[in-house]
Write a protein that holds these residues in place. Sequence first.
Motif, short mmCIF file in Angstrom:
data_model
loop_
_atom_site.label_atom_id
_atom_site.label_comp_id
_atom_site.label_asym_id
_atom_site.label_seq_id
_atom_site.Cartn_x
_atom_site.Cartn_y
_atom_site.Cartn_z
N UNK A 114 4.49 -0.14 -6.00
CA UNK A 114 4.89 1.01 -6.83
C UNK A 114 4.58 0.73 -8.30
N UNK A 115 4.92 -0.47 -8.73
CA UNK A 115 4.66 -0.86 -10.12
C UNK A 115 3.16 -0.87 -10.41
N UNK A 116 2.38 -1.42 -9.49
CA UNK A 116 0.93 -1.45 -9.66
C UNK A 116 0.37 -0.03 -9.73
N UNK A 160 6.27 9.89 -6.69
CA UNK A 160 7.59 9.70 -6.09
C UNK A 160 8.49 8.81 -6.92
N UNK A 161 9.76 8.82 -6.56
CA UNK A 161 10.75 7.96 -7.21
C UNK A 161 11.33 7.01 -6.16
N UNK A 162 11.87 5.92 -6.63
CA UNK A 162 12.50 4.96 -5.72
C UNK A 162 13.93 5.40 -5.47
N UNK A 167 0.83 -1.21 0.00
CA UNK A 167 0.00 0.00 0.00
C UNK A 167 0.86 1.26 0.00
N UNK A 168 1.97 1.24 0.75
CA UNK A 168 2.86 2.40 0.78
C UNK A 168 3.49 2.64 -0.59
N UNK A 169 3.89 1.59 -1.28
CA UNK A 169 4.45 1.71 -2.62
C UNK A 169 3.42 2.22 -3.61
N UNK A 170 2.20 1.74 -3.49
CA UNK A 170 1.12 2.19 -4.37
C UNK A 170 0.86 3.68 -4.19
N UNK A 208 16.61 3.06 0.45
CA UNK A 208 16.88 1.62 0.53
C UNK A 208 15.63 0.83 0.91
N UNK A 209 14.78 1.37 1.79
CA UNK A 209 13.58 0.64 2.19
C UNK A 209 12.54 0.56 1.07
N UNK A 210 12.70 1.39 0.04
CA UNK A 210 11.79 1.37 -1.09
C UNK A 210 12.17 0.29 -2.10
N UNK A 211 13.27 -0.38 -1.89
CA UNK A 211 13.70 -1.42 -2.82
C UNK A 211 13.24 -2.82 -2.40
N UNK A 212 12.49 -2.91 -1.35
CA UNK A 212 11.96 -4.20 -0.94
C UNK A 212 10.86 -4.64 -1.91
N UNK A 213 10.70 -5.93 -2.04
CA UNK A 213 9.80 -6.50 -3.04
C UNK A 213 8.37 -5.99 -2.92
N UNK A 214 7.82 -5.99 -1.72
CA UNK A 214 6.43 -5.57 -1.54
C UNK A 214 6.24 -4.12 -1.96
#
Length: 82
Positions: free
Chosen positions: A51-53, A35-37, A25-28, A40-46
């Motif tokens: 983010x991709x979704x 935002x951009x990646x 949900x945070x990535x979404x 380091x914590x933004x590189x986790x799979x979830x």
Amino acid sequence: MQYSYPKPQDVNIRIPRHLIKERFNAGFQHALQGGQLNKIEQLRLSFREGYRAGKLYLHELRRSRGILTFPVQGKLKIKTAV
């Protein structure tokens, strides 16, 4: 100005079981806010999958509204020695 962004469940995006729901949900949300990646914590799979979704959702939303996005055209100057 505050905007209310939809959650993945609101736009019928199913979160896979092997992903952490809060990170997804945070990535979404990060993707919807533009935002951009870059942490380091933004590189986790979830987070990356969320983010991709989010980016794919934005692409489909713009496409359905008739907004076209063109590839970025860069200018390149090359000087050669003769």
